[in-house]
Design an enzyme around this catalytic site. Structure first.
Site, PDB file in Angstrom:
ATOM      1  N   ASN A   1       0.838  -1.201   0.000  1.00 30.43           N
ATOM      2  CA  ASN A   1       0.000   0.000   0.000  1.00 30.43           C
ATOM      3  C   ASN A   1       0.868   1.243   0.000  1.00 30.43           C
ATOM      4  O   ASN A   1       1.956   1.271   0.569  1.00 30.43           O
ATOM      5  CB  ASN A   1      -0.976  -0.020   1.189  1.00 30.43           C
ATOM      6  CG  ASN A   1      -0.452   0.700   2.408  1.00 30.43           C
ATOM      7  OD1 ASN A   1      -0.488   1.931   2.498  1.00 30.43           O
ATOM      8  ND2 ASN A   1       0.086  -0.075   3.357  1.00 30.43           N
TER       9      ASN A   1
ATOM     10  N   ASN B   1      -4.072   5.919  16.510  1.00 34.33           N
ATOM     11  CA  ASN B   1      -2.774   6.049  15.847  1.00 34.33           C
ATOM     12  C   ASN B   1      -2.736   7.419  15.172  1.00 34.33           C
ATOM     13  O   ASN B   1      -3.628   7.757  14.384  1.00 34.33           O
ATOM     14  CB  ASN B   1      -2.660   4.902  14.831  1.00 34.33           C
ATOM     15  CG  ASN B   1      -1.362   4.885  14.069  1.00 34.33           C
ATOM     16  OD1 ASN B   1      -0.971   5.882  13.478  1.00 34.33           O
ATOM     17  ND2 ASN B   1      -0.704   3.741  14.039  1.00 34.33           N
TER      18      ASN B   1
ATOM     19  N   ASN C   1       2.952   7.302  15.122  1.00 28.90           N
ATOM     20  CA  ASN C   1       3.368   6.577  13.916  1.00 28.90           C
ATOM     21  C   ASN C   1       4.435   7.376  13.169  1.00 28.90           C
ATOM     22  O   ASN C   1       4.130   8.339  12.480  1.00 28.90           O
ATOM     23  CB  ASN C   1       2.143   6.322  13.020  1.00 28.90           C
ATOM     24  CG  ASN C   1       2.510   5.642  11.719  1.00 28.90           C
ATOM     25  OD1 ASN C   1       3.635   5.161  11.560  1.00 28.90           O
ATOM     26  ND2 ASN C   1       1.580   5.594  10.796  1.00 28.90           N
TER      27      ASN C   1
ATOM     28  N   ASN D   1       4.855   6.134   3.360  1.00 23.40           N
ATOM     29  CA  ASN D   1       4.118   6.777   2.274  1.00 23.40           C
ATOM     30  C   ASN D   1       3.924   8.271   2.434  1.00 23.40           C
ATOM     31  O   ASN D   1       3.224   8.897   1.645  1.00 23.40           O
ATOM     32  CB  ASN D   1       2.769   6.073   2.109  1.00 23.40           C
ATOM     33  CG  ASN D   1       2.957   4.598   1.812  1.00 23.40           C
ATOM     34  OD1 ASN D   1       3.755   4.234   0.953  1.00 23.40           O
ATOM     35  ND2 ASN D   1       2.253   3.738   2.539  1.00 23.40           N
ATOM     36  N   THR D   2       4.500   8.857   3.468  1.00 22.13           N
ATOM     37  CA  THR D   2       4.555  10.316   3.598  1.00 22.13           C
ATOM     38  C   THR D   2       6.040  10.665   3.545  1.00 22.13           C
ATOM     39  O   THR D   2       6.779  10.329   4.469  1.00 22.13           O
ATOM     40  CB  THR D   2       3.928  10.772   4.936  1.00 22.13           C
ATOM     41  OG1 THR D   2       2.552  10.405   4.938  1.00 22.13           O
ATOM     42  CG2 THR D   2       4.059  12.277   5.128  1.00 22.13           C
TER      43      THR D   2
ATOM     44  N   SER E   1       6.043  -4.170  13.816  1.00 25.50           N
ATOM     45  CA  SER E   1       6.477  -3.033  13.060  1.00 25.50           C
ATOM     46  C   SER E   1       5.414  -2.599  12.050  1.00 25.50           C
ATOM     47  O   SER E   1       4.421  -3.284  11.854  1.00 25.50           O
ATOM     48  CB  SER E   1       7.747  -3.390  12.271  1.00 25.50           C
ATOM     49  OG  SER E   1       7.389  -4.242  11.176  1.00 25.50           O
TER      50      SER E   1
ATOM     51  N   THR F   1       4.888  -1.479   7.854  1.00 24.60           N
ATOM     52  CA  THR F   1       5.204  -2.191   6.606  1.00 24.60           C
ATOM     53  C   THR F   1       6.670  -1.964   6.228  1.00 24.60           C
ATOM     54  O   THR F   1       7.309  -1.030   6.709  1.00 24.60           O
ATOM     55  CB  THR F   1       4.308  -1.684   5.474  1.00 24.60           C
ATOM     56  OG1 THR F   1       4.480  -0.266   5.371  1.00 24.60           O
ATOM     57  CG2 THR F   1       2.846  -1.992   5.737  1.00 24.60           C
TER      58      THR F   1
ATOM     59  N   GLY G   1       2.042  -8.445   5.393  1.00 23.85           N
ATOM     60  CA  GLY G   1       1.634  -9.839   5.218  1.00 23.85           C
ATOM     61  C   GLY G   1       2.792 -10.805   5.401  1.00 23.85           C
ATOM     62  O   GLY G   1       3.840 -10.469   5.954  1.00 23.85           O
TER      63      GLY G   1
ATOM     64  N   GLY H   1       2.760  -9.878   9.478  1.00 23.29           N
ATOM     65  CA  GLY H   1       2.738 -11.220   8.914  1.00 23.29           C
ATOM     66  C   GLY H   1       2.099 -12.288   9.772  1.00 23.29           C
ATOM     67  O   GLY H   1       2.272 -13.473   9.506  1.00 23.29           O
TER      68      GLY H   1
ATOM     69  N   TYR I   1      -3.440  -7.388  10.303  1.00 24.26           N
ATOM     70  CA  TYR I   1      -4.293  -6.804   9.287  1.00 24.26           C
ATOM     71  C   TYR I   1      -4.303  -7.706   8.051  1.00 24.26           C
ATOM     72  O   TYR I   1      -5.310  -8.356   7.740  1.00 24.26           O
ATOM     73  CB  TYR I   1      -3.809  -5.379   8.956  1.00 24.26           C
ATOM     74  CG  TYR I   1      -4.669  -4.616   7.959  1.00 24.26           C
ATOM     75  CD1 TYR I   1      -5.680  -5.233   7.228  1.00 24.26           C
ATOM     76  CD2 TYR I   1      -4.468  -3.263   7.757  1.00 24.26           C
ATOM     77  CE1 TYR I   1      -6.456  -4.520   6.320  1.00 24.26           C
ATOM     78  CE2 TYR I   1      -5.241  -2.544   6.845  1.00 24.26           C
ATOM     79  CZ  TYR I   1      -6.238  -3.190   6.128  1.00 24.26           C
ATOM     80  OH  TYR I   1      -6.990  -2.484   5.234  1.00 24.26           O
TER      81      TYR I   1
HETATM   82  C1  LIG Z   1      -3.869  -1.200   3.608  1.00 25.25           C
HETATM   83  C2  LIG Z   1      -3.029  -0.907   4.810  1.00 25.25           C
HETATM   84  C3  LIG Z   1      -3.092   0.338   5.408  1.00 25.25           C
HETATM   85  C4  LIG Z   1      -2.312   0.608   6.532  1.00 25.25           C
HETATM   86  N1  LIG Z   1      -2.407   1.834   7.142  1.00 25.25           N
HETATM   87  C5  LIG Z   1      -1.706   2.083   8.268  1.00 25.25           C
HETATM   88  C6  LIG Z   1      -1.830   3.318   8.936  1.00 25.25           C
HETATM   89  O1  LIG Z   1      -2.607   4.186   8.559  1.00 25.25           O
HETATM   90  N2  LIG Z   1      -1.064   3.515  10.050  1.00 25.25           N
HETATM   91  C7  LIG Z   1      -0.203   2.568  10.532  1.00 25.25           C
HETATM   92  O2  LIG Z   1       0.453   2.800  11.550  1.00 25.25           O
HETATM   93  N3  LIG Z   1      -0.087   1.373   9.921  1.00 25.25           N
HETATM   94  C8  LIG Z   1      -0.807   1.115   8.799  1.00 25.25           C
HETATM   95  N4  LIG Z   1      -0.678  -0.096   8.185  1.00 25.25           N
HETATM   96  C9  LIG Z   1       0.286  -1.078   8.723  1.00 25.25           C
HETATM   97  C10 LIG Z   1      -0.365  -2.107   9.651  1.00 25.25           C
HETATM   98  O3  LIG Z   1      -0.896  -1.516  10.787  1.00 25.25           O
HETATM   99  C11 LIG Z   1       0.683  -3.158  10.059  1.00 25.25           C
HETATM  100  O4  LIG Z   1       1.684  -2.522  10.819  1.00 25.25           O
HETATM  101  C12 LIG Z   1       1.316  -3.858   8.872  1.00 25.25           C
HETATM  102  O5  LIG Z   1       0.387  -4.055   7.832  1.00 25.25           O
HETATM  103  C13 LIG Z   1       1.916  -5.220   9.240  1.00 25.25           C
HETATM  104  O6  LIG Z   1       0.917  -6.091   9.715  1.00 25.25           O
HETATM  105  P1  LIG Z   1       0.214  -7.214   8.790  1.00 25.25           P
HETATM  106  O7  LIG Z   1       1.312  -7.949   8.089  1.00 25.25           O
HETATM  107  O8  LIG Z   1      -0.570  -8.050   9.748  1.00 25.25           O
HETATM  108  O9  LIG Z   1      -0.670  -6.471   7.845  1.00 25.25           O
HETATM  109  C14 LIG Z   1      -1.459  -0.385   7.055  1.00 25.25           C
HETATM  110  C15 LIG Z   1      -1.404  -1.638   6.433  1.00 25.25           C
HETATM  111  C16 LIG Z   1      -2.168  -1.909   5.341  1.00 25.25           C
HETATM  112  C17 LIG Z   1      -2.098  -3.267   4.701  1.00 25.25           C
END
Ligand SMILES: Cc1cc2nc3c(=O)[nH]c(=O)nc-3n(C[C@H](O)[C@H](O)[C@H](O)COP(=O)(O)O)c2cc1C
Length: 362
Positions: free
Chosen positions: A110, A139, A170, A175-176, A242, A244, A266, A295, A316
């Protein structure tokens, strides 16, 4: 009802654009009737940061950025929900397409860029549910065009101090542009000082809300040394490891989306984020608790996070591919492990494998 939709509708959602599928999911959750969650096994309770979590499995930030469905998520069985990232002013984020599935890798990329409704709207929604139970973390981040980024975090905390159960600072979204620079020692020290000041000023009316720091997995260990030193000196309440990754770990199969710029989440993030979790655990020396995320998509991966150093976990992307059944599977696996280990509480298992993980070759 949501569980039925999850089972039947999820395969169909994969057929449409990823961001449209997410919007539809939130809409369905807003309208589908929900029953309160079944009570969790008491052994899953976690006391941390002055809060009592009914179970240690949280919804990670980014799914419910605008606090549309926190109560539906709690009713589905999450032990806590982290909304956001919320910035002081609303912003639309980057241009679409900005969300990419990598189904064969069970991953997502993303580059949303903090698209969100801003603190005022989110405050209205959270205030409307103020009497409801459940732990809702908020957050917070900075607007893309903020002249004073640290000031944005303080503003968001002041605005949302009352309804928030805790705050996550955060500094790790890729992405910023420039945001991750706030992880550098001097900038982080200044940021945390201002964030804690905002929290303490609000404490008289809102109560003292815990402050957590969410970091990137893409840090050199010397940078992690500095971050943990600053976090401990500023006496924050916890860390989340952590966000992404901007890296593209080897052996990915969906090579076309893998080329898209943005943060990868993931299954391919699991090893890196778990290593960083263990590295953080050995540096923090139990000064505060850690939340492990990245993940998790099974009971085994959830347990590995706990053993690497996490008292609480979030997920997520695993939910996108496995659905809600993974939440039940994780809880069952944690209870089973407590029984096998003869442990009374999850806290007894936290960090057992941290040293071994940090000794592994990268
Ligand atoms: C579509 C998407 C949007 C996300 N937006 C945020 C966000 O706004 N703020 C944040 O701290 N993390 C954001 N994350 C990161 C998740 O909170 C998480 O740290 C990361 O996806 C790793 O966990 P996972 O592998 O279970 O997805 C986002 C992740 C995804 C997939």
């Amino acid at each position: 009802m949501i569980r039925i939709l999850d089972r039947l509708g999820r395969p169909l959602l994969r057929l449409i654009d990823a961001e449209a599928a997410h919007a539809l999911t939130i809409k369905a959750m807003r309208w589908a009737p929900t029953l309160p969650a079944r009570a969790d096994d008491r052994r899953l309770q976690v006391a941390a940061m002055g809060l009592r979590f009914p179970n240690p499995v949280g919804m990670a930030a980014g799914f419910d950025k605008n606090a549309r469905v926190p109560d539906a998520l709690l009713a589905l069985g999450f032990g806590f929900v982290e909304i956001g990232t919320v910035t002081p002013r609303p912003q639309s984020g980057n241009l679409p397409p900005r969300l990419f599935r990598m189904s064969r890798d069970r991953a997502v990329i993303n580059r949303l860029g903090f698209n969100n409704d801003g603190v005022a709207r989110v405050r209205e929604r959270l205030t409307a549910r103020a009497s409801a139970a459940g732990i809702i973390g908020v957050n917070v981040g900075a607007n893309k065009d903020a002249p004073d980024r640290a000031g944005d975090y303080a503003t968001a905390i002041a605005a949302l101090a009352e309804p928030a159960s805790y705050f996550t600072v955060n500094v790790s979204s890729p992405n910023t542009p420039g945001l991750r620079d706030l992880q550098h020692k001097a900038a982080l020290d200044d940021l945390l000082a201002r964030v804690i000041d905002a929290r303490d000023r609000a404490a008289a009316t809102a109560g003292r809300k815990p402050i957590l720091l969410k970091i990137a997995p893409d840090l050199a260990l010397a940078e992690l040394d500095d971050i943990v030193a600053v976090a401990r000196a500023r006496r924050i309440d916890g860390m989340i490891i952590s966000n992404t990754t901007v890296s593209r770990p080897g052996a990915l199969q969906d090579l076309i989306p893998a080329r898209e710029p943005g943060g990868l989440s993931g299954r391919p993030l699991f090893a890196l984020s778990t290593r960083m979790l263990a590295e953080t655990f050995v540096r923090v020396e139990r000064a505060f608790p850690l939340i492990g995320v990245g993940g998790i998509d099974s009971g085994t991966s959830a347990l590995a996070k706990v053993r690497a150093g996490a008292l609480l976990i979030q997920l997520y992307t695993g939910l996108i591919y496995c659905g809600l059944r993974v939440l039940d599977e994780i809880k069952r696996a944690l209870v089973r492990e407590l029984e096998v280990e003869g442990a009374g509480a999850l806290a007894d298992l936290v960090g057992r494998d941290a040293s071994a993980r940090t000794a592994e070759r990268w």
